[in-house]
Design an enzyme around this catalytic site. Structure first.
Site, PDB file in Angstrom:
ATOM      1  N   MET A 259      -8.676  15.803  14.271  1.00  0.00           N
ATOM      2  CA  MET A 259      -8.186  14.978  13.150  1.00  0.00           C
ATOM      3  C   MET A 259      -8.080  15.863  11.900  1.00  0.00           C
ATOM      4  SD  MET A 259      -7.448  11.956  14.165  1.00  0.00           S
ATOM      5  CE  MET A 259      -7.044  11.318  12.530  1.00  0.00           C
TER       6      MET A 259
ATOM      7  N   SER B 126       3.860   8.517  15.098  1.00  0.00           N
ATOM      8  CA  SER B 126       2.807   7.503  14.984  1.00  0.00           C
ATOM      9  C   SER B 126       3.402   6.232  14.387  1.00  0.00           C
ATOM     10  CB  SER B 126       1.669   8.022  14.097  1.00  0.00           C
ATOM     11  OG  SER B 126       0.772   6.970  13.801  1.00  0.00           O
TER      12      SER B 126
ATOM     13  N   ASP C 252      -1.919   3.796  16.990  1.00  0.00           N
ATOM     14  CA  ASP C 252      -3.241   3.793  16.370  1.00  0.00           C
ATOM     15  C   ASP C 252      -3.885   2.420  16.503  1.00  0.00           C
ATOM     16  OD1 ASP C 252      -3.499   6.432  15.266  1.00  0.00           O
ATOM     17  OD2 ASP C 252      -1.936   5.894  13.834  1.00  0.00           O
TER      18      ASP C 252
ATOM     19  N   MET D 168      -9.523   4.049  17.384  1.00  0.00           N
ATOM     20  CA  MET D 168     -10.464   4.255  16.264  1.00  0.00           C
ATOM     21  C   MET D 168     -11.313   2.994  16.157  1.00  0.00           C
ATOM     22  SD  MET D 168      -7.766   6.010  13.655  1.00  0.00           S
ATOM     23  CE  MET D 168      -6.340   5.425  14.550  1.00  0.00           C
TER      24      MET D 168
ATOM     25  N   HIS E  21       2.756   7.533  19.568  1.00  0.00           N
ATOM     26  CA  HIS E  21       1.332   7.492  19.218  1.00  0.00           C
ATOM     27  C   HIS E  21       1.008   6.127  18.612  1.00  0.00           C
ATOM     28  CE1 HIS E  21      -2.431   9.533  17.834  1.00  0.00           C
ATOM     29  NE2 HIS E  21      -2.325   8.726  16.782  1.00  0.00           N
TER      30      HIS E  21
ATOM     31  N   HIS F   7      -4.579   5.881  20.421  1.00  0.00           N
ATOM     32  CA  HIS F   7      -5.659   6.521  19.669  1.00  0.00           C
ATOM     33  C   HIS F   7      -6.630   5.433  19.221  1.00  0.00           C
ATOM     34  CE1 HIS F   7      -6.673   8.922  15.703  1.00  0.00           C
ATOM     35  NE2 HIS F   7      -7.722   8.774  16.479  1.00  0.00           N
TER      36      HIS F   7
ATOM     37  N   ASP G 153      -3.523  15.438  14.152  1.00  0.00           N
ATOM     38  CA  ASP G 153      -3.084  14.130  13.641  1.00  0.00           C
ATOM     39  C   ASP G 153      -3.523  13.986  12.191  1.00  0.00           C
ATOM     40  OD1 ASP G 153      -2.436  11.458  13.245  1.00  0.00           O
ATOM     41  OD2 ASP G 153      -3.873  10.678  14.716  1.00  0.00           O
TER      42      ASP G 153
ATOM     43  N   MET H 105      -7.167   0.316  15.262  1.00  0.00           N
ATOM     44  CA  MET H 105      -8.232   0.367  14.243  1.00  0.00           C
ATOM     45  C   MET H 105      -8.934  -0.982  14.185  1.00  0.00           C
ATOM     46  SD  MET H 105      -6.200   2.207  11.149  1.00  0.00           S
ATOM     47  CE  MET H 105      -5.154   3.637  11.397  1.00  0.00           C
TER      48      MET H 105
HETATM   49  C1  DX5 Z   1      -4.595   8.142  10.807  1.00  0.00           C
HETATM   50  C2  DX5 Z   1      -3.813   7.965  12.067  1.00  0.00           C
HETATM   51  C3  DX5 Z   1      -2.538   8.736  12.135  1.00  0.00           C
HETATM   52  C4  DX5 Z   1      -1.527   8.407  11.074  1.00  0.00           C
HETATM   53  C5  DX5 Z   1      -0.903   9.703  10.627  1.00  0.00           C
HETATM   54  O1  DX5 Z   1      -5.845   7.598  10.965  1.00  0.00           O
HETATM   55  O2  DX5 Z   1      -4.596   8.344  13.167  1.00  0.00           O
HETATM   56  O3  DX5 Z   1      -1.947   8.671  13.423  1.00  0.00           O
HETATM   57  O4  DX5 Z   1      -0.520   7.530  11.487  1.00  0.00           O
HETATM   58  O5  DX5 Z   1      -0.122   9.474   9.538  1.00  0.00           O
HETATM   59  P1  DX5 Z   1       0.531  10.639   8.681  1.00  0.00           P
HETATM   60  O6  DX5 Z   1       1.383  11.452   9.600  1.00  0.00           O
HETATM   61  O7  DX5 Z   1       1.314   9.885   7.658  1.00  0.00           O
HETATM   62  O8  DX5 Z   1      -0.602  11.440   8.082  1.00  0.00           O
HETATM   63 ZN    ZN Z   2      -3.636   8.513  15.128  1.00  0.00          ZN
END
Ligand code: DX5
Ligand code: ZN
Length: 220
Positions: free
Chosen positions: A137, A8, A35, A68, A33, A66, A175, A37
């Site tokens: 999650m 990620s 993210d 969010m 991956h 991903h 994740d 947000m």
């Molecule tokens: C959290 C993200 C993850 C995050 C995971 O909301 O969706 O993808 O990067 O990070 P670690 O592996 O540090 O928990």
């Molecule tokens: Zn993620």
């Protein structure tokens, strides 16, 4: 069955993203991956289609986005055009989740659905067949570096049984808080795609060592 390691980039060194991506590739990562947000569905803000496009230019690895964000359906085309190979949406953000997953497939992209730690796994039952991947999650989304929520193990097992009952082969992804300690338990529960930020990008011996440590904790 194959296992997939998905770094990620939330934890990557963004001022050297291309070289971090090259290290992921050299270390044997299977996906990248990304993210997204919006500061609304989750408290944090991160990444958009431009970053996906930049990753596409820097790596051959499949890009898994991903989302969010609220109203993800408004942005599916932009992420598909930017080069996403898989788009995952949160069940909690989609009043018409069935349609949204179908739209992702119509864009020629693999469809993923995900649920927060507080959402019952049963909500995925009527979506089996419409998604290629389901993400459990294992932290509350929004930040890297959080502690793994132990209850996720039972939730992964439950999803595995639900998929087996329907004879469906969708991948189970996990994740949040995945490291060399937690990965073997989530594997045993049925997860096959492991997203990790901190454990890979903040590994004291570097990205490749981080990926290798996760692989070494898997049975194969
Ligand atoms: C959290 C993200 C993850 C995050 C995971 O909301 O969706 O993808 O990067 O990070 P670690 O592996 O540090 O928990
Ligand atoms: Zn993620």
């Amino acid at each position: 069955m194959n296992t997939y390691i998905s770094p990620s980039i939330l934890s990557a060194n963004l001022s050297a993203l291309a070289s971090d991506l090259a290290a992921c590739e050299a270390g044997g990562a299977d996906n990248i991956h990304i993210d997204v947000m919006d500061g609304r569905f989750v408290p944090n803000i991160a990444f958009g289609p431009m970053i996906v496009k930049a990753c596409k230019q820097s790596t051959k690895l499949p890009l898994c986005v991903h989302l969010m964000i609220v109203e993800p359906e408004k942005h599916l085309e932009a992420f598909a055009q930017a080069g996403a190979d898989r788009i995952t949406v949160h069940y909690e953000t989609c009043p018409h989740i069935h349609r949204t997953l179908q739209t992702i497939r119509e864009l020629g992209v693999k469809a993923g659905v995900t649920i927060n730690p507080g959402t019952p796994v049963e909500v995925l039952t009527d979506l089996i067949g419409v998604f290629d991947m389901a993400l459990i999650m294992s932290v509350n989304p929004g930040f890297g570096g959080q502690a793994f929520i132990q209850r996720s193990i039972e939730r992964i097992e439950q999803l595995k049984w639900m998929l087996e009952e329907e004879g469906d082969h969708a991948i189970i992804q996990v994740d949040g808080g995945i490291d060399a300690k937690t990965i073997s338990d989530v594997y045993a529960a049925g997860a096959r795609d492991f997203v990790a930020g901190t454990a890979i990008f903040k590994h004291p011996e570097g990205i490749q060592a981080g990926i290798a440590a996760l692989r070494a904790a898997l049975p194969y």
